[in-house]
Scaffold this motif. Structure first.
Motif, PDB file in Angstrom:
ATOM      1  N   HIS A   5       0.867  -1.379  -0.045  1.00 51.85           N
ATOM      2  CA  HIS A   5      -0.074  -0.044   0.030  1.00 51.85           C
ATOM      3  C   HIS A   5       0.819   1.329   0.120  1.00 51.85           C
ATOM      4  N   HIS A   7       1.520   5.345  -2.492  1.00 54.54           N
ATOM      5  CA  HIS A   7       1.151   6.106  -3.554  1.00 54.54           C
ATOM      6  C   HIS A   7       1.971   6.985  -4.223  1.00 54.54           C
ATOM      7  N   HIS A 159      -6.501  -1.098   5.049  1.00 59.11           N
ATOM      8  CA  HIS A 159      -6.185  -0.359   6.318  1.00 59.11           C
ATOM      9  C   HIS A 159      -6.290  -1.395   7.614  1.00 59.11           C
ATOM     10  N   ASP A 208       1.620   3.339   3.241  1.00 60.13           N
ATOM     11  CA  ASP A 208       1.029   4.408   2.977  1.00 60.13           C
ATOM     12  C   ASP A 208       2.034   5.312   2.190  1.00 60.13           C
TER      13      ASP A 208
END
Ligand SMILES: [Zn+2]
Length: 252
Positions: A5, A7, A159, A208
């Protein structure tokens, strides 16, 4: 390890998350420094504005390092061209999954417009990763209901339920065959319980990284370090960081 995960920066949108400008080279240098061999990368712009252009930009970013970066695109689910964009994203653009953010993108997982989109992802052996943990949209129960309508689609709770809904995310992962859980922003007390109780082949890990400004890369490093405090066994570590994500990224 495989980080499930992360970005891209926000190139086109102004969001409260801020965001630093970085390219694929800098991102991979960060991964090297944090001991991350491979990462699943999600669009930042696409969370707020799921356009085909956000998928193009993501594809360009991940294709610079095809052995290190795997992209999951996104679509505006109610747009009439959504199915077509899902096909283009996993076909022409070579993205390996779909990221949905029902809260920010403003829809419910119960909407039937999602079904043909999920069929496209299933048909290529892709993965659906959904944001979870923020009611009213993005609860694990809602995401599990979608997973049950598509039993061949591998669905990931992005999450692990965060602070408010981790118990529900754990329970749904235990109860739903094709539902997986990514520990990403999940508080440590919840991570310990999830590791102790979830089926070991279903737990993933994410940082993240890339989401907000420069501090988020430091934050991501802190999240990697935090794993040591979860009472994790060597077998659980191997499953969460290597075997489980690898299995999900392979075509079934
Ligand atoms: Zn995220």
């Amino acid at each position: 390890m495989i980080d499930f995960h992360t970005h891209t920066p926000a190139w086109e949108t102004s969001t409260w998350l801020g965001g630093a400008a970085f390219g694929a080279d800098e991102f991979v240098a960060f991964m090297d420094s944090a001991g991350i061999e491979q990462a699943v990368v999600l669009s930042h712009d696409g969370l707020f504005d799921p356009t085909p252009e956000s998928n193009d930009a993501l594809a360009e970013f991940v294709h610079k390092y095809p052995n290190r970066l795997t992209g999951f695109g996104t679509v505006a689910v109610r747009r009439k061209t959504a199915v077509q964009e899902a096909e283009r994203m996993v076909g022409e653009l070579g993205l390996r999954g779909l990221k949905l953010h029902p809260w920010l993108q403003g829809f419910s997982m119960h909407e039937r417009v999602l079904d043909p989109i999920c069929e496209v992802i299933t048909s290529v052996g892709g993965v659906l990763l959904s944001h979870d943990g923020t009611p009213p949209y993005s609860t694990a129960g809602q995401i599990a209901a979608l997973a049950r309508r598509h039993p061949k689609l591998r669905v990931v709770l992005g999450h692990g339920g965060l602070h408010d809904l981790w118990r529900e995310s754990l329970a749904m992962t235990q109860e739903t065959e094709n539902l997986y859980l990514c520990l990403c922003g999940t508080p440590p007390y919840a991570a310990r319980r999830i590791l102790a109780e979830a089926p070991p082949h279903k737990v993933l890990f994410g940082t993240d990284a890339g989401l907000s400004d420069k501090a988020s890369q430091d934050y991501a490093v802190a999240r990697v370090k935090e794993i040591d405090g979860w009472g994790i066994t060597d077998a659980q570590r191997q499953a969460m960081l290597i075997d489980n994500p690898r299995r999900l990224l392979e075509k079934p």
